[in-house]
Design an enzyme around this catalytic site. Structure first.
Site, short mmCIF file in Angstrom:
data_model
loop_
_atom_site.label_atom_id
_atom_site.label_comp_id
_atom_site.label_asym_id
_atom_site.label_seq_id
_atom_site.Cartn_x
_atom_site.Cartn_y
_atom_site.Cartn_z
CE LYS A 1 -15.64 -17.92 -34.23
NZ LYS A 1 -15.97 -16.69 -34.87
CG ASN B 1 -18.87 -16.65 -24.37
OD1 ASN B 1 -18.36 -17.29 -23.58
ND2 ASN B 1 -20.39 -16.65 -24.85
NE ARG C 1 -10.90 -8.68 -34.38
CZ ARG C 1 -10.99 -8.88 -33.17
NH1 ARG C 1 -9.87 -8.36 -32.56
NH2 ARG C 1 -11.81 -9.69 -32.54
#
Length: 650
Positions: A116, A235, A291
């Site tokens: 990230k 989340n 993905r």
């Protein structure tokens, strides 16, 4: 394309990939753990190879054993699904080294977008809007506090290598930053083998909207419209839909930015670029998943494109089958993730067990169920608790929501707790129907937690009449109940019901002396579904329990009793709830990761006393009052069941 593909995954996504492979005439190889020897995906494949014991680290994440399975079966390519090794660059490298095709992007894109910190820097360079925050690795908890204070609370702490909601915590102050840093790093290390974290500004009341991209090795990169994924808990997404009610032609510029990012990393295959969108429609890059996404079926419905087929074609060296001007939005699709979870505990804590009854609503038009279970399947503590992805389609959003609610009504799941009641109530909520929601939807609508549907007066009467009709059918041999009052208890609330015309096709029921309620038709199915026509509307519900003593359980506990029985109920002693403030009880099955106290320690209310891992998530258990630790009944590594006593306070 390929003669044989190995699917390096399990459950519903393995079955999903196999279906497309079979349509393309490609043989499939399943890998499985010892616990999954008789699972649906194992039996569905042309060949199956055991790759280790039940724990993921010893089976589905065991690259050596998976490589042996590839070599022994002669598979030419591997589809990784999502999760497990799907975004592991080392796995992709090993495949390439052994002349096996990885059905996904190349290792450069996986590495660049899987980290990230790197991905944020690349996104900035590619002209993609990014969230303000710290662009480096957070070294320790003191650095985390310093950075959080510089950015300004609230902040999001998240795993650099992560995804799927794991290794993510929101912190509103220093204490939560300390706790979030520790738990996120532990979770990240356990899930991804990488405990690096980053911190960025938390966008309050955001919407989570993502763009599906598809690219080949000939320079063609498409975006296949958006998916709205704002209904989440911890989340993790629960309800998704495509398209989004919030976007307009201007904000769909996110799609162009997604393409820019994909081209910047020479992306090929299917991928998803995720954004956070604030109330003013400003959007910020969140992450790119290299993905296939869990929620890809809603995109397939509105575009008519089989994403798995395109992934296989691209991996085999072909161009995409579509151009950008052929990608449209046709209708509306909604997906509910059906989890083996108790929705009444923190919006969904894992539930394990055997599916003693399982019937999918696939007979409905425009309903798709992607699952990897069947009646008799075990829901294990070792893997994600998802049972299936339930997808509904309609010409517009209203029709899609109607189809989905009907499908939820007709879905039969017994043996484990599940989140269908929560999904149904979300779809019925007026703010959701009007499109006014954010990722804070669940805590805002249910600030004290989800407690199930609250019946209004009309619904009480309707449920009363239906239950009495069931009771009358059950007692059809006894002709003495006609015009005699029965007492009905719905979740403890008493209602007096008198029946009339019980031997006619349209029996009526007078409830608490009000106008009669007429049941126009009642029909049972072998699956346990009851279809009731009431005031011209057909209602469907699952009859879970129907006992000899007229105890019914639908979503509500309902009891029907005659006057004599009802008069005696007042003599039955009520069970006094046990005071458990001094007890720390396991809210879910799982494994004890750590015990953070000792006998004799003084703890304050809210202090963490132990951590439990359940289905790949770390859960902090805290003291519910001040006190001294009296006894500890668990140790790190112990397997525990729901409601096990872990720690006692004096």
């Amino acid at each position: 394309t390929f003669e044989k593909i190995l699917i390096a995954n399990r459950g519903e996504i393995a079955c999903r990939v196999m279906r497309t492979c079979k349509e393309m005439g490609i043989k499939t190889v399943a890998i499985h753990s010892e616990a999954d020897a008789n699972s649906v995906h194992t039996l569905m494949a042309d060949e199956a190879v055991c790759v280790g014991p039940a724990p993921s680290a010893e089976s589905y994440l065991n690259m050596n054993n998976i490589m042996q399975a590839i070599k022994s079966t002669g598979a030419q390519a591997v589809h990784p699904g999502y999760g497990f090794l799907s975004e592991n660059k080392e796995f992709a490298k090993v495949l390439v080294k052994n002349n096996v095709t990885f059905i996904g992007p190349d290792t450069f894109a996986i590495d660049a977008m899987g980290d990230k910190i790197k991905s944020k820097l690349i996104a900035k360079e590619a002209g993609v809007n990014t969230i303000p925050g710290y662009d480096g690795v957070v070294e320790n908890v003191e650095d985390a506090i310093k950075i959080a204070e510089e950015i300004g609370y609230p902040v999001m702490i998240k795993a650099s290598a992560g995804g799927g909601g794991k290794g993510m915590r929101i912190a509103w102050n220093e204490k939560e930053t300390r706790e979030g840093f520790r738990l996120s790093s532990q979770e990240a290390a356990a899930s991804f083998g990488d405990d690096r974290l980053l911190i960025e500004k938390f966008i309050d009341t955001p919407r989570h909207i993502e763009m599906q991209v598809l690219a080949d090795s000939f320079g063609n990169t498409l975006w296949l419209n958006e998916r709205e994924c704002s209904i989440q808990r911890r989340n993790q997404k629960v309800v998704e839909e495509a398209p989004s009610v919030f976007l307009d032609s201007k904000t769909r510029a996110m799609g162009q930015q997604a393409v820019q990012l994909a081209k910047a990393v020479q992306y090929k295959s299917a991928g998803t670029v995720e954004f956070l969108v604030d109330s003013k429609k400003n959007f910020y890059f969140l992450e790119m998943n290299t993905r296939l996404q869990v929620e890809h079926p809603v995109t397939e419905y509105i575009t008519g494109i089989d994403l798995v087929s395109e992934m296989i074609r691209v991996a085999a060296g072909h161009q995409l089958s579509y151009a950008q001007d052929q990608v449209g939005i046709n209708g509306w699709a909604v997906e509910c993730r059906i989890y083996a979870e108790d929705p009444y505990k923190a919006f969904g804590l894992p539930s394990i067990g055997k599916l003693t009854r399982y019937i999918e609503p696939t007979a409905l038009h425009n309903v798709r169920v992607d699952s990897g279970v069947t009646e008799g399947s075990d829901i294990s503590v070792y893997y994600d608790p998802m049972i299936s992805k339930l997808v509904a389609y309609g010409k517009d959003r209203a029709e899609a929501l109607h189809v989905m609610k009907t499908a939820l009504d007709m879905y039969v799941i017994r043996g484990v707790k599940h989140n269908i009641p929560l999904c149904y109530e979300v779809l019925c909520n007026q703010n959701f129907v009007e499109g006014n929601f954010s990722t804070n939807f669940l805590p805002e609508v249910y600030p004290d937690g989800f407690h199930g549907k609250v019946l209004d007066a009309k619904e009480h009467n309707q449920l009363c009449a239906i239950t009495c009709c069931l009771y009358a059918q059950q007692q059809h041999g006894n002709r003495q109940f006609l015009n005699q009052t029965r007492l009905v208890l719905i979740n403890g609330e008493r209602m007096k019901v008198t029946t009339a015309d019980i031997n006619t096709p349209t029996p009526s029921f007078t409830i608490n002396g009000e106008d009669p309620t007429i049941i126009q038709a009642l029909r049972f199915t072998s699956s346990g579904l009851v279809h009731v026509q009431y005031k011209g509307t057909v209602v469907c519900f699952v009859l879970v329990v129907w006992s000899f003593f007229a105890l019914f359980h639908i979503q509500f506990d309902i009891e029907v009793a005659d006057r004599t029985v009802a008069s005696l109920k007042k003599y039955m002693p009520e069970k006094i709830p046990e005071d458990i403030a001094s007890l720390i009880i396991a809210p879910m099955p799982g494994n004890v990761v750590s015990v953070n106290c000792a006998v004799g320690d003084m703890v304050a209310m809210g202090d963490e006393v132990c951590i439990v891992e359940a289905m790949k998530m770390h859960n902090s258990l805290t003291a519910s009052k001040d006190g001294k630790i009296k006894a500890i009944h668990c140790k790190p590594g112990d397997s525990i069941s729901e409601d096990d006593l872990l720690i006692e306070l004096e």
